[in-house]
Design an enzyme around this catalytic site. Structure first.
Site, PDB file in Angstrom:
ATOM      1  N   ASP A  59       0.904  -1.043   0.090  1.00 23.70           N
ATOM      2  CA  ASP A  59       0.117   0.059  -0.083  1.00 23.70           C
ATOM      3  C   ASP A  59       0.775   1.365  -0.005  1.00 23.70           C
ATOM      4  OD1 ASP A  59      -1.784   2.083   0.569  1.00 23.70           O
ATOM      5  OD2 ASP A  59      -3.102   1.143   1.995  1.00 23.70           O
ATOM      6  N   SER A 139       3.462  13.996 -15.342  1.00 24.44           N
ATOM      7  CA  SER A 139       2.255  14.309 -16.187  1.00 24.44           C
ATOM      8  C   SER A 139       2.379  15.629 -16.716  1.00 24.44           C
ATOM      9  CB  SER A 139       1.105  14.109 -15.528  1.00 24.44           C
ATOM     10  OG  SER A 139      -0.100  14.825 -16.249  1.00 24.44           O
ATOM     11  N   TYR A 154      -4.467  17.191  -7.491  1.00 22.70           N
ATOM     12  CA  TYR A 154      -3.517  16.252  -8.458  1.00 22.70           C
ATOM     13  C   TYR A 154      -2.671  17.163  -9.097  1.00 22.70           C
ATOM     14  CZ  TYR A 154      -2.732  13.211 -12.364  1.00 22.70           C
ATOM     15  OH  TYR A 154      -1.931  12.504 -13.447  1.00 22.70           O
ATOM     16  N   LYS A 158       1.699  16.912  -9.150  1.00 25.17           N
ATOM     17  CA  LYS A 158       2.590  16.690 -10.190  1.00 25.17           C
ATOM     18  C   LYS A 158       3.283  18.098 -10.581  1.00 25.17           C
ATOM     19  CE  LYS A 158       0.907  12.950 -11.395  1.00 25.17           C
ATOM     20  NZ  LYS A 158       1.641  11.570 -11.325  1.00 25.17           N
TER      21      LYS A 158
END
Length: 252
Positions: A59, A139, A154, A158
């Protein structure tokens, strides 16, 4: 770098870019250990891996799980030569109305797991005097503000990963280390993440409207980066579909 029989760890290895990377590295003759919660999915990625595929239930939001995973690999497979930090989650959650639990999951998976895994990998590589390699899967959203409130955490993860990767590179350079680190930043990749977050119908509609690449395209890029000579460190690389315009993709 000669990849044959080298030990690689791939996080988020059960699907998408992680699964494609596991397969690509196995084709290079590597010993590949996949970290993910869905261990059985890693074990079933290929039919015949000649005893070179290993799966661990890790995990990546739990630091001790990551540390224990590296210890297991060192004891049972050998010291890690290559780390592919790939695990990632994208949960729609704004700063003003989102849930703390969602923010924590995004940051723990997309940033903290990369930091913890990189620290463990560098320690092992240094102890074994290796010319190791760490690749962080980032990304293109780390380069653009799409002005989507639900995307901000998110995207923030990044942006932070870009900064962290470059700072690790500089720290390694100041240590006169031969360990290299790269950030690979894909554009739109067709993976199951979109369908998990928005549903299968929305996912298919989205991908039908915009150019995209495949997980295998990213995996091939990883193999290319790893194949460069020791004197070359591709510190940052963007791989995107031909004709992509990221700011047009804000309507999902």
């Amino acid at each position: 770098m000669d990849l044959k029989d080298k030990v690689a760890i791939v996080t988020g290895a059960s699907a998408g870019i992680g699964a494609a990377t596991v397969k690509a590295l196995l084709k290079q003759g590597m010993k590949v250990v996949g970290f993910a919660r869905r261990q059985e999915k890693i074990e079933n990625l290929v039919d015949n891996h000649n005893g070179k595929l290993f799966a661990r239930c890790v995990d990546l939001t739990k630091p001790q799980d990551i540390i224990d995973g590296f210890a297991w690999v060192t004891k049972n497979i050998g010291p890690v030569h290559i780390l592919i930090n790939n695990a990632g989650v994208s949960i729609a959650s704004s700063v003003l109305t989102g849930e703390l639990e969602a923010w924590q999951q995004i940051m723990d998976t997309n940033l903290m797991s990369y930091a913890i895994a990189s620290k463990e990998a560098v320690k092992i590589m240094k102890d074994n005097k290796m010319e190791g390699y760490i690749i962080n899967i980032n990304s293109v959203v780390g380069y653009y503000d799409l002005f989507i409130p639900g995307n901000v955490m998110y995207r923030s993860s990044k942006l932070a990963l870009r900064a962290m990767t470059e700072n690790i590179r500089v720290e390694l350079a100041r240590m006169n280390s031969k360990i290299r680190i790269s950030s690979i930043c894909p554009g739109l990749v067709k993976t199951e993440m979109m369908s998990v977050n928005y549903g299968e119908q929305a996912s298919e509609s989205f991908y039908s409207k915009y150019p995209h690449i495949t997980s295998e395209d990213v995996a091939d890029t990883i193999v290319y980066v790893l194949s460069t000579p020791q004197r070359v460190n591709i510190s940052e690389l963007i791989i995107r579909p031909t004709g992509e315009d990221v700011k047009q993709m804000a309507d999902i």
